[in-house]
Design an enzyme around this catalytic site. Structure first.
Site, PDB file in Angstrom:
ATOM      1  NE  ARG A   1      -2.511   0.127   3.505  1.00 10.76           N
ATOM      2  CZ  ARG A   1      -3.570   0.354   4.283  1.00 10.76           C
ATOM      3  NH1 ARG A   1      -4.930   0.043   4.058  1.00 10.76           N
ATOM      4  NH2 ARG A   1      -3.132   0.837   5.461  1.00 10.76           N
TER       5      ARG A   1
ATOM      6  CB  THR B   1      -2.388   7.062  -2.753  1.00 10.33           C
ATOM      7  OG1 THR B   1      -1.617   5.761  -2.871  1.00 10.33           O
ATOM      8  CG2 THR B   1      -1.763   8.148  -3.437  1.00 10.33           C
TER       9      THR B   1
ATOM     10  CG  ASP C   1       2.487  -2.991   8.933  1.00 12.90           C
ATOM     11  OD1 ASP C   1       2.625  -4.102   8.593  1.00 12.90           O
ATOM     12  OD2 ASP C   1       2.447  -1.966   8.095  1.00 12.90           O
TER      13      ASP C   1
ATOM     14  CG  ASP D   1       5.791  -3.269   9.598  1.00 13.75           C
ATOM     15  OD1 ASP D   1       7.027  -3.731   8.842  1.00 13.75           O
ATOM     16  OD2 ASP D   1       5.657  -1.972   9.723  1.00 13.75           O
TER      17      ASP D   1
END
Ligand code: PRP
Ligand code: URA
Length: 209
Positions: A104, A108, A200, A203
């Site tokens: 991603r 944006t 995340d 991560d």
């Protein structure tokens, strides 16, 4: 319209609670993603067709049932989807594995493609697209777009955590794709992260932050 199934099995929910905790270390996080994926796989494959075969047991001939119909493929969305593959392959060892690399864009929030390698006969397979997070739905929609361009007609989406915005986006774009979740969370925040979510996923699986 596709179906959305939230797998509220106690074992899945228990493991998911630990997965969400910010105090869960990388090793345990990775193990939990894998274990939850195995449990979800068990449910997401529930409707696969079976055919009867005759098996000689040491006692007599038994009529048994084995998987019939299409061969299977598992397609993780890189990176985080990789964490869901191993346990699924343990359960479905004959499945082929494709990879779709998307990240991603931090500004944006739109998916950017960087890799795609699929089994040659992917169009003939029942495909399970796997990714722990379904947030805006952009990554899932792009991955399914790729697969459909390659001729795939039978696609199931498996995400550990989804949210109403992402589910609606995928359903609008791909109404033929059923979705399996372990949880439907509340919403997206201003950074398009799922709330409450788990942060995340990539991560946390790979220890990159
Ligand atoms: C995460 C996640 C999904 C995507 C979900 O990946 O694993 O692929 O975001 O968000 P969306 O529904 O809004 O598209 P990310 O792009 O962070 O890449 P990574 O797996 O490499 O960390
Ligand atoms: N990607 C993640 O890893 N987590 C989110 O909450 C949203 C997108």
């Amino acid at each position: 319209m596709s179906t959305v199934t939230v797998l509220d099995h106690p074992l899945i929910q228990h493991k998911l609670a630990i997965l969400r905790s910010k105090n869960t270390p990388v090793k345990e996080f990775r193990e939990l993603v894998s274990e939850i994926s195995g449990l979800m796989c068990y449910e997401a494959t529930r409707n696969l067709p079976l055919k009867e075969v005759q098996v000689e047991t040491p006692i007599c001939t038994a009529t048994c049932r084995v998987l019939a119909g299409k061969k299977l493929a598992i397609v993780p969305i890189l990176r985080a989807g990789l964490g869901m593959v191993d346990k699924m392959v343990d359960l479905i060892p004959s499945a082929k594995i494709g990879h779709i690399g998307l990240y991603r864009d931090p500004e944006t929030h739109l998916p950017v493609e960087y890799y795609c390698k699929l089994p040659e006969d992917i169009e003939n397979r029942q495909v399970f697209v796997v990714d722990p997070m379904l947030a805006t739905g952009g990554s899932a929609i792009a991955a399914i777009d790729f697969l459909k361009k390659r001729g795939c007609k039978h696609i199931i989406m498996m995400n550990i955590i989804g949210c109403p915005e992402g589910v609606k986006a995928v359903q609008d774009a791909h109404p033929d794709v059923d979705i399996y979740l372990a949880a439907m969370d509340e919403k997206l925040n201003d950074h398009a992260y799922i709330v409450p979510g788990l942060g995340d996923a990539g991560d946390r699986i790979f220890g990159t932050k």
